[in-house]
Write a protein that holds these residues in place. Sequence first.
Motif, PDB file in Angstrom:
ATOM      1  N   SER A   1     -95.864 -62.033 -43.442  1.00 17.42           N
ATOM      2  CA  SER A   1     -96.651 -62.030 -42.802  1.00 17.42           C
ATOM      3  C   SER A   1     -97.869 -61.580 -43.405  1.00 17.42           C
ATOM      4  O   SER A   1     -97.223 -60.948 -44.504  1.00 17.42           O
TER       5      SER A   1
ATOM      6  N   GLU B   1     -98.029 -64.053 -49.699  1.00 15.56           N
ATOM      7  CA  GLU B   1     -98.118 -64.259 -48.136  1.00 15.56           C
ATOM      8  C   GLU B   1     -98.219 -65.903 -47.889  1.00 15.56           C
ATOM      9  O   GLU B   1     -98.761 -66.457 -47.905  1.00 15.56           O
TER      10      GLU B   1
ATOM     11  N   GLN C   1    -104.565 -55.688 -43.772  1.00 21.08           N
ATOM     12  CA  GLN C   1    -103.286 -56.802 -44.352  1.00 21.08           C
ATOM     13  C   GLN C   1    -104.176 -57.360 -45.871  1.00 21.08           C
ATOM     14  O   GLN C   1    -104.651 -57.456 -47.077  1.00 21.08           O
TER      15      GLN C   1
ATOM     16  N   ARG D   1     -94.473 -52.355 -46.283  1.00 20.28           N
ATOM     17  CA  ARG D   1     -95.165 -52.466 -45.059  1.00 20.28           C
ATOM     18  C   ARG D   1     -97.168 -52.205 -45.145  1.00 20.28           C
ATOM     19  O   ARG D   1     -97.153 -50.686 -45.490  1.00 20.28           O
TER      20      ARG D   1
ATOM     21  N   THR E   1     -98.721 -58.455 -43.546  1.00 22.27           N
ATOM     22  CA  THR E   1     -98.879 -57.010 -43.074  1.00 22.27           C
ATOM     23  C   THR E   1     -96.846 -56.473 -44.115  1.00 22.27           C
ATOM     24  O   THR E   1     -96.533 -55.598 -44.258  1.00 22.27           O
TER      25      THR E   1
END
Lengths: 111, 117
Positions: B73, B52, B29, B24, B75
């Motif tokens: 996502s 992503e 981002q 993560r 993250t």
Amino acid sequence: QKEVEQNSGPLSVPEGAIASLNCTYSDRGSQSFFWYRQYSGKSPELIMFIYSNGDKEDGRFTAQLNKASQYVSLLIRDSQPSDSATYLCAVSYTGGFKTIFGAGTRLFVKA
Amino acid sequence: GAVVSQHPSRVICKSGTSVKIECRSLDFQATTMFWYRQFPKKSLMLMATSNEGSKATYEQGVEKDKFLINHASLTLSTLTVTSAHPEDSSFYICSARDQEGGGEKLFFGSGTQLSVL
């Protein structure tokens, strides 16, 4: 094929001395240059980055870049035993897809 | 610098089981994340690039069905080692690219030591 070359070492210096780590790269299109420190059993940690020719200083660390010679170096002043680690040189390209890593230089600082 | 969190830090599992590793980006981002493996005293080996919202790009010699990557996502990216065997035992590290301030700095997670019995 893009390559990043480093002397694997080990490089051994006495405590308090200057450690000099060197790296050459093959692609003249390289834009960004990084030095990572990796302790045994740990992941790499970014310690310096440099984008322009010349020197960049941060505390005891100085990164030097010479794009004409395709050469980047890291100087560690007043070396400490805690600086003993493997130092990875990395090169990337603006808009490029990957960062290319050298194999790393092992540094030992003797107390 | 940017913070990348990787979990778990250590896994011991039986041969044949699957193991999922999470990566993560905590304060930025990351449209692109990277997965590496590293054997003791050896250099980083890039396994795949995680994008992503699209399929991962695998390096030559890395089995995509063996190492499943999902980047659902901005993250979070996950690496699943399917039907793990002892030869899969290694140190797995993720990284994420932070492009703030120019340049494309990579920040690494803390790594996952996988031991397959």
